[in-house]
Structures are given as structure tokens and as C-alpha cells.
Design a protein around this motif. Structure first.
Motif, PDB file in Angstrom:
ATOM      1  N   GLY A  24      -5.670   3.614   4.501  1.00  0.00           N
ATOM      2  CA  GLY A  24      -5.109   3.536   3.158  1.00  0.00           C
ATOM      3  C   GLY A  24      -4.776   2.141   2.683  1.00  0.00           C
ATOM      4  N   GLN A  25      -5.372   1.121   3.246  1.00  0.00           N
ATOM      5  CA  GLN A  25      -5.016  -0.215   2.816  1.00  0.00           C
ATOM      6  C   GLN A  25      -6.168  -0.907   2.123  1.00  0.00           C
ATOM      7  OE1 GLN A  25      -2.416  -2.132   5.332  1.00  0.00           O
ATOM      8  NE2 GLN A  25      -1.480  -0.182   5.743  1.00  0.00           N
ATOM      9  N   ALA A  26      -7.260  -0.163   1.912  1.00  0.00           N
ATOM     10  CA  ALA A  26      -8.431  -0.848   1.388  1.00  0.00           C
ATOM     11  C   ALA A  26      -8.400  -0.986  -0.124  1.00  0.00           C
ATOM     12  CB  ALA A  26      -9.689  -0.116   1.805  1.00  0.00           C
ATOM     13  N   GLU A 296       0.401  -0.397 -11.415  1.00  0.00           N
ATOM     14  CA  GLU A 296      -0.763  -0.617 -10.550  1.00  0.00           C
ATOM     15  C   GLU A 296      -0.398  -0.458  -9.074  1.00  0.00           C
ATOM     16  OE1 GLU A 296      -3.845  -0.535 -11.566  1.00  0.00           O
ATOM     17  OE2 GLU A 296      -2.894  -0.191 -13.508  1.00  0.00           O
ATOM     18  N   LEU A 297       0.828  -0.845  -8.707  1.00  0.00           N
ATOM     19  CA  LEU A 297       1.262  -0.606  -7.323  1.00  0.00           C
ATOM     20  C   LEU A 297       1.330   0.899  -7.073  1.00  0.00           C
ATOM     21  CD1 LEU A 297       4.001  -3.363  -7.053  1.00  0.00           C
ATOM     22  CD2 LEU A 297       1.888  -3.250  -5.709  1.00  0.00           C
ATOM     23  N   PRO A 373      12.109 -13.988   3.061  1.00  0.00           N
ATOM     24  CA  PRO A 373      11.492 -14.615   4.231  1.00  0.00           C
ATOM     25  C   PRO A 373      10.694 -13.617   5.087  1.00  0.00           C
ATOM     26  CG  PRO A 373      13.751 -15.377   3.965  1.00  0.00           C
ATOM     27  CD  PRO A 373      13.538 -14.325   2.927  1.00  0.00           C
ATOM     28  N   GLU A 374      11.204 -12.385   5.215  1.00  0.00           N
ATOM     29  CA  GLU A 374      10.504 -11.396   6.040  1.00  0.00           C
ATOM     30  C   GLU A 374       9.188 -10.980   5.369  1.00  0.00           C
ATOM     31  OE1 GLU A 374      11.799 -10.842   9.031  1.00  0.00           O
ATOM     32  OE2 GLU A 374      10.035  -9.629   9.564  1.00  0.00           O
ATOM     33  N   LEU A 375       9.202 -10.806   4.037  1.00  0.00           N
ATOM     34  CA  LEU A 375       7.966 -10.462   3.328  1.00  0.00           C
ATOM     35  C   LEU A 375       6.944 -11.597   3.454  1.00  0.00           C
ATOM     36  CD1 LEU A 375       9.434  -8.745   0.120  1.00  0.00           C
ATOM     37  CD2 LEU A 375       8.257  -7.619   2.024  1.00  0.00           C
ATOM     38  N   VAL A 376       7.444 -12.835   3.437  1.00  0.00           N
ATOM     39  CA  VAL A 376       6.554 -13.985   3.607  1.00  0.00           C
ATOM     40  C   VAL A 376       5.879 -13.932   4.979  1.00  0.00           C
ATOM     41  CG1 VAL A 376       6.506 -16.501   3.877  1.00  0.00           C
ATOM     42  CG2 VAL A 376       7.721 -15.471   1.938  1.00  0.00           C
ATOM     43  N   ILE A 443       0.694  -6.191  -2.107  1.00  0.00           N
ATOM     44  CA  ILE A 443       0.445  -4.827  -1.600  1.00  0.00           C
ATOM     45  C   ILE A 443       0.710  -4.737  -0.093  1.00  0.00           C
ATOM     46  CG2 ILE A 443      -1.315  -3.048  -1.211  1.00  0.00           C
ATOM     47  CD1 ILE A 443      -2.543  -3.851  -3.887  1.00  0.00           C
ATOM     48  N   LYS A 444       0.084  -5.651   0.655  1.00  0.00           N
ATOM     49  CA  LYS A 444       0.234  -5.571   2.115  1.00  0.00           C
ATOM     50  C   LYS A 444       1.694  -5.701   2.563  1.00  0.00           C
ATOM     51  CE  LYS A 444      -1.915  -7.607   5.567  1.00  0.00           C
ATOM     52  NZ  LYS A 444      -2.713  -8.691   6.214  1.00  0.00           N
ATOM     53  N   PRO A 445       2.404  -6.733   2.059  1.00  0.00           N
ATOM     54  CA  PRO A 445       3.817  -6.846   2.461  1.00  0.00           C
ATOM     55  C   PRO A 445       4.641  -5.612   2.078  1.00  0.00           C
ATOM     56  CG  PRO A 445       3.070  -8.854   1.357  1.00  0.00           C
ATOM     57  CD  PRO A 445       1.954  -7.876   1.251  1.00  0.00           C
ATOM     58  N   ILE A 446       4.364  -5.034   0.909  1.00  0.00           N
ATOM     59  CA  ILE A 446       5.135  -3.851   0.496  1.00  0.00           C
ATOM     60  C   ILE A 446       4.774  -2.657   1.380  1.00  0.00           C
ATOM     61  CG2 ILE A 446       5.430  -2.154  -1.370  1.00  0.00           C
ATOM     62  CD1 ILE A 446       5.359  -4.521  -3.356  1.00  0.00           C
ATOM     63  N   VAL A 447       3.493  -2.485   1.663  1.00  0.00           N
ATOM     64  CA  VAL A 447       3.077  -1.389   2.551  1.00  0.00           C
ATOM     65  C   VAL A 447       3.731  -1.574   3.927  1.00  0.00           C
ATOM     66  CG1 VAL A 447       1.105  -0.412   3.814  1.00  0.00           C
ATOM     67  CG2 VAL A 447       0.933  -0.838   1.345  1.00  0.00           C
ATOM     68  N   TRP A 448       3.799  -2.827   4.370  1.00  0.00           N
ATOM     69  CA  TRP A 448       4.477  -3.081   5.651  1.00  0.00           C
ATOM     70  C   TRP A 448       5.941  -2.633   5.579  1.00  0.00           C
ATOM     71  CZ3 TRP A 448       8.750  -6.249   6.132  1.00  0.00           C
ATOM     72  CH2 TRP A 448       9.271  -6.290   7.434  1.00  0.00           C
ATOM     73  N   LEU A 449       6.629  -3.045   4.496  1.00  0.00           N
ATOM     74  CA  LEU A 449       8.050  -2.705   4.358  1.00  0.00           C
ATOM     75  C   LEU A 449       8.249  -1.187   4.361  1.00  0.00           C
ATOM     76  CD1 LEU A 449      10.972  -3.727   3.781  1.00  0.00           C
ATOM     77  CD2 LEU A 449      10.425  -3.596   1.340  1.00  0.00           C
ATOM     78  N   LEU A 450       7.317  -0.485   3.714  1.00  0.00           N
ATOM     79  CA  LEU A 450       7.441   0.975   3.596  1.00  0.00           C
ATOM     80  C   LEU A 450       7.162   1.689   4.918  1.00  0.00           C
ATOM     81  CD1 LEU A 450       5.727   1.519   0.125  1.00  0.00           C
ATOM     82  CD2 LEU A 450       8.171   1.624   0.666  1.00  0.00           C
ATOM     83  N   ASN A 451       6.527   0.993   5.842  1.00  0.00           N
ATOM     84  CA  ASN A 451       6.204   1.626   7.119  1.00  0.00           C
ATOM     85  C   ASN A 451       6.996   1.065   8.290  1.00  0.00           C
ATOM     86  OD1 ASN A 451       3.963   3.632   6.610  1.00  0.00           O
ATOM     87  ND2 ASN A 451       3.156   1.827   5.576  1.00  0.00           N
ATOM     88  N   SER A 452       7.837   0.064   8.002  1.00  0.00           N
ATOM     89  CA  SER A 452       8.579  -0.575   9.098  1.00  0.00           C
ATOM     90  C   SER A 452       9.958   0.063   9.224  1.00  0.00           C
ATOM     91  CB  SER A 452       8.753  -2.065   8.789  1.00  0.00           C
ATOM     92  OG  SER A 452       9.790  -2.233   7.843  1.00  0.00           O
TER      93      SER A 452
END
Ligand code: ZN
Length: 464
Positions: A24-26, A296-297, A373-376, A443-452
Motif C-alpha cells: 500500500g505504499q506505491a 489528496e492524503l 525531528p522524528e518525521l525527518v 506520505i511515507k513519514p505519515i504512513v510510518w507514524l500511522l504504523n509505528s
């Protein structure tokens, strides 16, 4: 030089791509969708999406309809079919002060528009003992603070100091005029003074007084009773509209943890007394651009694999009129407040900011929490706000949430362009490719946050 791939390499690449899309990241934001959203939201048909107007309502219905199409779950009020919808109607009770209020002490009486102008009030009446104070000083609770300022102090900085004193408990905050205040005197004098009715609010009034009146106040005894008095027109109830959708988390252990992605969908509407021919304040950058980012997100995240945590997409009404949509949302959260781990507000990403690197976005209050900083670290191209003197952290809906302790920041690339809050904040100034890249970069950083399981925290002493 071309690279020639063997058949097995090609097959491996195809398999790898298929795997990527299955997690789901493509999918990515497409510029034509950004353009389509912007053309509708910031076109003249929506008449500048004035706060609380039917155009704002149409905007909310449109955003909600898009959320429905993307496959979000509804989080608004019950719709026509008895099921939840994607729009939330918020009642706003507003009071207006009739005529010109006064400030009085001893035998002196100052009238709004004459010897003083009221910058802001949340009450028709306020009073307190006179306390002289300088910038940085602490007011006594309920005091009428008379703030000493320098002739050259910027009105904006002075107003911030005044707001600070009001927030710290002063009931009236008074400053003497300077040349810059005097210039805007007629504008302040002509304004109708109104405020949102909040039954439990303690009165706070911000006032600028003439030189003569300031001299009198300087001579008055400390502790002299200062009274602010006006009379009220009956409160009128108006409405504003939020668009809300969500994706429920897939992991039973973390689905109760939430992230809110937000923007404001209103702008300034039509202003007949604006200078020039164009009376429509389209608000293309402010904040059609942020609203398109949230949409769009939503499109991309809804098309991907369901995240472990729950994510809300909220586009608020009436930010420009005083943050009423976000105020209602945060005071009536559809989940326990402590479960809301972060809010990212999108504001003004319609053009790049020359003050930061190419394709970089800035995050207001970057140094206040460890979220930026973590999103970075997860690939976000976020930097600290390069315009700290503008206090942008306090100037959007994120602040409504941050004041309640929620880790809440605004993402932007506003380069202080001169179209801000003018009729010229229009589609022709928008850099659609910058917008598309900006939204994609998060997108990637937000998807990471949502799954971490990362829970952002305030930096010691930096919680607002
Ligand atoms: Zn805005």
C-alpha cells in the motif's frame, strides 16, 4: 548509456513493484488531482469560501463528498439516509457590541473611536485595578494592565504582548498609541466589535489609548478602578461546517490511537470595500492548498493498506473568523483526548518558500516537540519555520489543539508573499508541481507514524 536488463531482472522488478503496491505504499498524489481540487476550491464560483457562508457549506459538502468517494469512513453528522455523513454543522453564537463602548476611571471617560480604540474584546463588560507593567511582566489576576511600550515597537509585537497579558489573567490590557497605531485608528474605529459567546470565558479586552489618555493613566494612582463598558445587541447564532472522514486503524492494539490531518476550508469571501476591481478573496494558497493536501492524503491513504492507527481527515470551517470549526472539534472530540497522539495542520503550501531549501516544507513550533525531528528521520523534508517572528505556530487551527496539550503543528511553505489575505491570492500564483511534490514528500513519514508506536512528546518547557 542505456542499461539492458535481462528477462529475469525485468520479472524481478515487476514482482518487487507488485509487492510494493500490495503493502500500500506505491500510490502517489497526482498533479492533475491537485489541480482539479484547487480549480474548484479557489475558483470564483465558490466566492472565496467566506467563513460561515453558504459557500463555505458547499465547500464542506464537496470535501465530504470527495472523502466518501475515496472510501473514508464518515465521522460527521447523520445524513439523509439515517447514516453518518461527512459534514459536521457547528453552531456559533456571536454577540455584537452596539454603538461605541467606553473605558472610564476617576472622572475620565474614553470612547471607542475617539480617545481609544478596542482591538479585541470577548465581553461587553470588564473591570480591574490599574497595574503598570512592562513587556515580560506578570499581571495580577483580573488587573487592568497598562503596558509600557516604546514608540518604535511594532504593533504586531505589542499586540502579542497584550494577548500574552490577557492569557495570563489581565482583564483589560491598555497600551498608548504610537505613529503606527494612529495610522490604523480609523480602521479600528470603524470595526464592529463582536465576539463568540463562550459562557465560561473570563473577560479580556485589548485597548489602545491616545497620548492624552495615556498621560492621564500615567498620572492615575496604581490600583485605580478601570471600567470597560458597552451594551450588547442580542446574540445571533450562525453556523459553520467541518468536513470529517477517517480510516479506522487495523490493529486492535493501536486502533484507539489517533492522528489528525487537518486544514481550514474557509477563507475571507467577498469584500465589497476591497481596493481595486477584484472583490473575491479566493484564498488559493490560504487555505485551498492545505485542504487539497488533506484530500489528496485521504485519497492515497484510503487506497493503500489500512494503517495500524486510526487517522482522521478534518477540514475546518471558520478558521479565519476565529477558529470556530476547530474549537468545536477539539471540545467535542469523538474519541478520548489522550488518544490523539498528533495533529498535522496543512496551511499555505501553494508556492515554495525561498527561505528554505528546494522542496522543503517548514513545521511551525518545530523545536517544541520531537515530532518534526522524528518525521525527518523517516524521510520528511521538514525544517524549522524560518519566520519565527511571525509566530505562525499560534496562527492556525493547530494552536487550538496545542493549547489543550495535543502535539499539534502546522506544515507550510508560505514565503510571506504579498498576496496574503488579498484578493490576489489566486490560482494563477499557484505552483501545482511544488504542491504535488510537497504532499508526496509527506506520505511515507505519515504512513510510518500511522504504523509505528512512536508517541511524540513536548520538549521540556515548550508546551504552549
Ligand atoms: Zn490559513
Amino acid at each position: 548509456m542505456k542499461q539492458i536488463l535481462s528477462r529475469s531482472t525485468v520479472l524481478a522488478v515487476i514482482l518487487f513493484a507488485a509487492q510494493l503496491s500490495s503493502i500500500g505504499q506505491a500510490s502517489a498524489v497526482e498533479e492533475r488531482n491537485v489541480r482539479a481540487g484547487m480549480v474548484f476550491l479557489a475558483g470564483d464560483a465558490l466566492q472565496g469560501r467566506g467563513s460561515g457562508t453558504q459557500y463555505e457549506r458547499i465547500t464542506a459538502e464537496y470535501v465530504g463528498s470527495q472523502f466518501m468517494q475515496f472510501g473514508l469512513e464518515p465521522a460527521g453528522e447523520i445524513g439523509f439516509d439515517g447514516n453518518a455523513g461527512f459534514v459536521q454543522t457547528v453552531n456559533v453564537s456571536r454577540a455584537v457590541i452596539a454603538g461605541n463602548p467606553t473605558i472610564s476611571f476617576g472622572s475620565t471617560s474614553l470612547t471607542h473611536g475617539g480617545e481609544m480604540v478596542v482591538l479585541r474584546t470577548n465581553s461587553a463588560k470588564a473591570s480591574g485595578p490599574l497595574q503598570r507593567i512592562s513587556i515580560g511582566g506578570k499581571p495580577n489576576p483580573g488587573a487592568a494592565a497598562f503596558l509600557t511600550v516604546n514608540e518604535t515597537d511594532e504593533p504586531r509585537a505589542v499586540q502579542q504582548a497584550m494577548q500574552g497579558l490577557a492569557a495570563a489573567g489581565a482583564s483589560i490590557v491598555i497600551v498608548p498609541e504610537n505613529a503606527q497605531w494612529r495610522q490604523s485608528w480609523p480602521t479600528f474605529a470603524a470595526r464592529r466589535l463582536g465576539f463568540r459567546v463562550v459562557p465560561s470565558a473570563t473577560p479580556s479586552v485589548l485597548v489602545v489609548v491616545s497620548k492624552t489618555a495615556a498621560d492621564e493613566l500615567a498620572r492615575a494612582t496604581e490600583g485605580t478602578e478601570i471600567k470597560f463598558q458597552g451594551s450588547l445587541d442580542p446574540a445571533a447564532t450562525t453556523q459553520t461546517w467541518n468536513a470529517i472522514g477517517k480510516i479506522s486503524g487495523s490493529d486492535p492494539a493501536t486502533a484507539s490511537e489517533l492522528v489528525v490531518l487537518s486544514s481550514h476550508l474557509d477563507h475571507l469571501g467577498v469584500r465589497e470595500n476591497a481596493p481595486g476591481e477584484d472583490k473575491i478573496f479566493n484564498g488559493a494558497d490560504d487555505d485551498a492548498s492545505g485542504t487539497v493536501a488533506v484530500m489528496e492524503l485521504a485519497r492515497v491513504l484510503a487506497a493503500g493498506k489500512r494503517p495500524k492507527r486510526t487517522v482522521y481527515f478534518v477540514c475546518y470551517g471558520s478558521e479565519e473568523a476565529g477558529g470556530y470549526g476547530s474549537g468545536h472539534f477539539v471540545n467535542n472530540l469523538p474519541f478520548p483526548k489522550e488518544k490523539l497522539i498528533a495533529n498535522l495542520q496543512w496551511e499555505m503550501i501553494g508556492r515554495p518558500d525561498a527561505k528554505v531549501g528546494a522542496d522543503e516544507l517548514w513545521l511551525t513550533g518545530y523545536e517544541r516537540s520531537n515530532l518534526g525531528p522524528e518525521l525527518v528521520r523517516r524521510g520528511a523534508k521538514l525544517v524549522a519555520d524560518p519566520h519565527p517572528s511571525e509566530n505562525f505556530f499560534q496562527r492556525s487551527d493547530n494552536y487550538t489543539l496545542a493549547r489543550q496539550g495535543i502535539i499539534a503543528h502546522t506544515i507550510s511553505s508560505f514565503g510571506l508573499h504579498t498576496d496574503y489575505h488579498r484578493a490576489s491570492d489566486e490560482l494563477r500564483t499557484i505552483d501545482f508541481s511544488h504542491m504535488t511534490r510537497s504532499i508526496n514528500s509527506m506520505i511515507k513519514p505519515i504512513v510510518w507514524l500511522l504504523n509505528s508506536d512512536f508517541k511524540p512528546q513536548w520538549v521540556e518547557g515548550k508546551r504552549p
